[in-house]
Motif scaffolding. Structure first.
Motif, PDB file in Angstrom:
ATOM      1  N   ASN A 148      -6.695   4.699  19.088  1.00  0.00           N
ATOM      2  CA  ASN A 148      -5.372   5.002  18.713  1.00  0.00           C
ATOM      3  C   ASN A 148      -4.429   4.227  19.765  1.00  0.00           C
ATOM      4  O   ASN A 148      -3.178   3.946  19.518  1.00  0.00           O
ATOM      5  N   ALA A 149      -4.621   4.445  20.834  1.00  0.00           N
ATOM      6  CA  ALA A 149      -3.778   3.798  21.870  1.00  0.00           C
ATOM      7  C   ALA A 149      -3.747   2.314  21.920  1.00  0.00           C
ATOM      8  O   ALA A 149      -2.640   1.487  21.887  1.00  0.00           O
ATOM      9  N   SER A 153      -0.480   0.172  21.072  1.00  0.00           N
ATOM     10  CA  SER A 153       0.239  -0.980  21.827  1.00  0.00           C
ATOM     11  C   SER A 153       0.235  -2.234  21.194  1.00  0.00           C
ATOM     12  O   SER A 153       1.367  -3.090  21.273  1.00  0.00           O
ATOM     13  N   LEU A 301       0.971   6.917  18.001  1.00  0.00           N
ATOM     14  CA  LEU A 301      -0.013   7.511  18.527  1.00  0.00           C
ATOM     15  C   LEU A 301      -0.646   8.780  17.696  1.00  0.00           C
ATOM     16  O   LEU A 301      -1.549   9.246  17.661  1.00  0.00           O
ATOM     17  N   GLU A 427      -3.633  10.394  24.835  1.00  0.00           N
ATOM     18  CA  GLU A 427      -3.179   9.127  24.007  1.00  0.00           C
ATOM     19  C   GLU A 427      -2.013   8.510  24.970  1.00  0.00           C
ATOM     20  O   GLU A 427      -2.033   7.333  24.903  1.00  0.00           O
ATOM     21  N   GLU A 430      -3.693   6.867  28.028  1.00  0.00           N
ATOM     22  CA  GLU A 430      -4.257   5.703  27.599  1.00  0.00           C
ATOM     23  C   GLU A 430      -3.495   4.659  27.229  1.00  0.00           C
ATOM     24  O   GLU A 430      -3.641   3.453  27.741  1.00  0.00           O
ATOM     25  N   LEU A 431      -2.465   4.800  26.760  1.00  0.00           N
ATOM     26  CA  LEU A 431      -1.299   3.933  26.263  1.00  0.00           C
ATOM     27  C   LEU A 431      -0.465   3.343  27.571  1.00  0.00           C
ATOM     28  O   LEU A 431      -0.488   2.138  27.678  1.00  0.00           O
TER      29      LEU A 431
END
Length: 442
Positions: A148-149, A153, A301, A427, A430-431
């Protein structure tokens, strides 16, 4: 939905039924979690094969890659794949020994993971490390968070945000470096004058807006002081915003309401923007682009409707009151409590606004902060509780935050925060890793 390529690599001497079953389980479990997995059902065991599979997967418009280390493998094989997708966010996924017919078994994946992680680190790649069996809930969650991240991006690079007007009321934190935003975070900002919106609004006929007025009447209680003309005017403005967004391929819109619309034109944009938000376009106001980008991040996200609010107050019990002026997507309020009324008197603004509170629930608040030559993220999680209208008019949400009030104050970089329901801590972290920017959790 995240579209992620999964490429399996191994060694011809180690590929067996267990190895094939494990990679298939990884693909199936990711699909079950809503990930659109692009997988060529083949384990690459040569550099030529890995290179070709990677090329074929990348051609399918994937937003990230998981390199699945299915067995022991030679570094050149995996590296041949990496060189084909190194421009995308990517993860390496390995797994430990496992029970097979009552005995501890191995494909050599764990050793490959240790070896190749060290190799990539030495080569200064940025990547996600996932270690565990595909049916382990924590491991699968880590993989889904990465997917998802990674998707967010890549979507940011393809995002266009319409800025109608510019930053309202001299809000310094709402200003931004256009080129740095495009380079470091991704979105293109397309700026139009407020006149463009007003001119388009005026060209729309009242007869075209009956469906929008009907929607408002079915969605919210309309106060008696709101005239039919008021409803038709906001409906025209919504139609104008929708047309412009479609024509210019906007994923999000920010409208400078103060003071051109609120005082000169005589109709604030709260209601039109709220309808827009319910119909797939991230919407906000006051020209604060870093806040709008934060909203877009949360939207990507979470794949859900997002809002934003100002930090209005912090009380002695550490409750943070969040409150926008009159913007709130209708689905984010308590069912049956949606209300539209004349704008709060005493501030000199004209038009109608939404006047209902946010529903209780777990929330995440996020702000992208532009530094002197880079960016960082600040985010807060907490529990939204029962709330009263701010000053009897404005939408609001009282949030008992999980973190430190002092830390929140220390990291203020603006009054606006993007707001979404749910805990998106993993999330967001991670992003930030993928974007290579700092991330502060309050």
């Amino acid at each position: 939905m995240a579209r992620i390529g999964l490429i399996a690599v191994g060694h011809k001497d180690y590929v067996n039924e267990s190895a094939l079953g494990i990679v298939h389980k990884a693909v199936d479990n990711l699909k079950d979690k809503g990930i659109d997995v692009v997988y060529i059902d083949q384990i690459a065991v040569t550099s030529k094969g890995a290179r070709q599979i990677a090329k074929d997967v990348v051609k399918q418009d994937v937003e990230g890659i998981i390199l699945f280390l299915d067995t022991w493998m030679e570094c050149p094989v995996a590296m041949s794949a990496v060189r084909e997708f190194e421009h995308l966010p990517f993860a390496i996924w390995g797994f430990p020994m496992f029970m097979n017919e009552g005995k501890l078994d191995s494909t050599g994946s764990f050793v490959s993971f240790a070896m190749f992680k060290g190799s990539l680190t030495r080569m200064e790649y940025r990547f996600k490390s996932i270690l565990g069996m595909p049916d382990d809930p924590k491991t699968l969650k880590d993989a889904v968070v990465f997917c998802n991240a990674a998707s967010a991006s890549e979507k940011l690079k393809r995002t266009t945000i319409g800025l109608i007007g510019y930053t309202s009321m001299g809000i310094y934190p709402g200003t931004f470096d256009h080129v740095m935003m495009r380079k470091r975070i991704g979105p293109e900002i397309d700026q139009l004058d407020t006149y463009t919106l007003i001119n388009r609004t005026e060209k729309i006929e009242y007869e075209e807006c009956e469906d929008v007025v009907k929607y408002l009447k079915s969605t919210a209680t309309i106060n008696q002081d709101v005239s039919q003309k008021d409803l038709l005017t906001v409906a025209k403005m919504y139609k104008a915003l929708k047309q412009i967004s479609h024509e210019r391929d906007y994923n999000a819109v920010n409208v400078k309401c103060q003071y051109e619309l609120s005082k000169e034109y005589g109709m604030v944009a709260c209601v039109p923007l709220s309808i827009l938000a319910e119909n797939g376009v991230v919407a906000s106001c006051e020209g604060d682009i870093p806040n709008t980008v934060s909203m877009v991040m949360l939207n990507y996200l979470s794949q859900s409707i997002v809002a934003y609010a100002d930090v209005i107050n912090i009380d002695d019990e550490g409750i943070v009151k969040m409150s926008p002026c009159g913007f709130i997507p209708y689905s984010l309020g308590n069912p049956g409590e949606q209300r539209i009324r004349k704008f709060m008197p005493g501030v000199g603004f004209s038009g109608i606004q939404n006047s209902f509170v946010f529903k209780p629930g777990r929330v995440t608040m996020l702000r992208l902060v532009e530094d002197s030559c880079d960016y960082h993220l600040v985010y807060i999680t907490g529990e939204g509780g029962s709330t009263e209208l701010r000053q009897g008019y404005m939408p609001a949400l009282d949030v008992k935050i999980d973190g430190s009030i002092t830390k929140m104050i220390d990291n203020f970089a603006g009054q606006h925060y993007a707001l979404v329901y749910g805990d998106l801590s993993k999330e967001i972290e991670e992003l930030a890793q993928i974007l290579d920017i700092d991330c502060i959790r309050v």
